[in-house]
Enzyme design. Sequence first.
Site, PDB file in Angstrom:
ATOM      1  N   LEU A  53      16.427   3.812  -2.950  1.00 22.42           N
ATOM      2  CA  LEU A  53      14.608   4.331  -2.780  1.00 22.42           C
ATOM      3  C   LEU A  53      14.128   3.936  -1.242  1.00 22.42           C
ATOM      4  O   LEU A  53      12.735   4.443  -0.976  1.00 22.42           O
ATOM      5  CB  LEU A  53      14.280   4.150  -4.068  1.00 22.42           C
ATOM      6  N   TYR A 162       2.774  -7.195  -0.671  1.00 20.01           N
ATOM      7  CA  TYR A 162       3.138  -6.740  -2.064  1.00 20.01           C
ATOM      8  C   TYR A 162       1.458  -6.479  -2.819  1.00 20.01           C
ATOM      9  O   TYR A 162       2.146  -4.878  -3.381  1.00 20.01           O
ATOM     10  CB  TYR A 162       3.766  -7.867  -3.036  1.00 20.01           C
ATOM     11  N   LYS A 166       1.058  -2.125  -4.187  1.00 13.41           N
ATOM     12  CA  LYS A 166       0.283  -1.386  -5.336  1.00 13.41           C
ATOM     13  C   LYS A 166      -0.988  -1.148  -5.436  1.00 13.41           C
ATOM     14  O   LYS A 166      -1.432  -0.606  -6.149  1.00 13.41           O
ATOM     15  CB  LYS A 166       0.461  -2.918  -6.466  1.00 13.41           C
TER      16      LYS A 166
END
Length: 269
Positions: A53, A162, A166
């Site tokens: 993905l 990260y 998010k």
Amino acid sequence: MTATPSEPQHTARTYVVTGAASGIGAATAALLRARGHRVIGIDIRNADIIADLSTADGRDTLAGAVDQASGGRIDAVIAVAGVAAPAPVTITVNYFGAVATLERLRPLLVHSDAPRAAIVSSFSTLQTTDDDVVEACLQGDEAAAVSAAETAVARDGGQTLYASSKRAISRWVRRAAISPEWAEAGVPLNAVGPGIVISPMTQPMLDNPEQRDALLQMVPMPLHGPSEPAAPAELLTWLTSPANTHVTGQVIFVDGGADASLRTGDIFA
């Protein structure tokens, strides 16, 4: 008589779960199958459909393969696939791969009597992020987001990537959930934000007393400490069940009290 987790709870449904080969994705897929549902698992290995993905080709593979495997009809999508690396791939998978999964599979949900969708965010959405990365993501500009991520890697080793991925996906959920494409189509869309989840990646840190203490200072979890993957899996399962008719646009933390510990003010004042 109370049904056990291994007994079907209601009419069997067809779920798509990305990141199904390990961690929260594997726990979610196992829970759904134990309850009598069909799961089409997606991952880069050991899955029903193999798709990367992080790439446009992988996202195209996902959409076409799910359409074929499902016969053009699914009941729920749970986007779990994610990467935690100080590199641009964290952005391409965690944000752009996740958004592509949900948007490209949304047309397959329209034939369901109770279509649902959910995504895995993280408690880290509340931590320090890179504004340039987040804004490029929300503008849907993958090239700009990758460029901003590369700049972050050069500047500070990419330690905020990260959390940035998010934060972006959490904000996307808030916006998309109330749009005509989701809300008016009758599809609740939510995110689950785990705290520290016990996994092969975190276990070495949890086994080291000093590293465990440092980790729990960043993500304090006074209720039971770090969780097994089954905890977020249970919530993801409920959010994507027919029982959820009105919860949408939410980022629900499964964090053992980390959010309440660090954001101690009354947020409703």
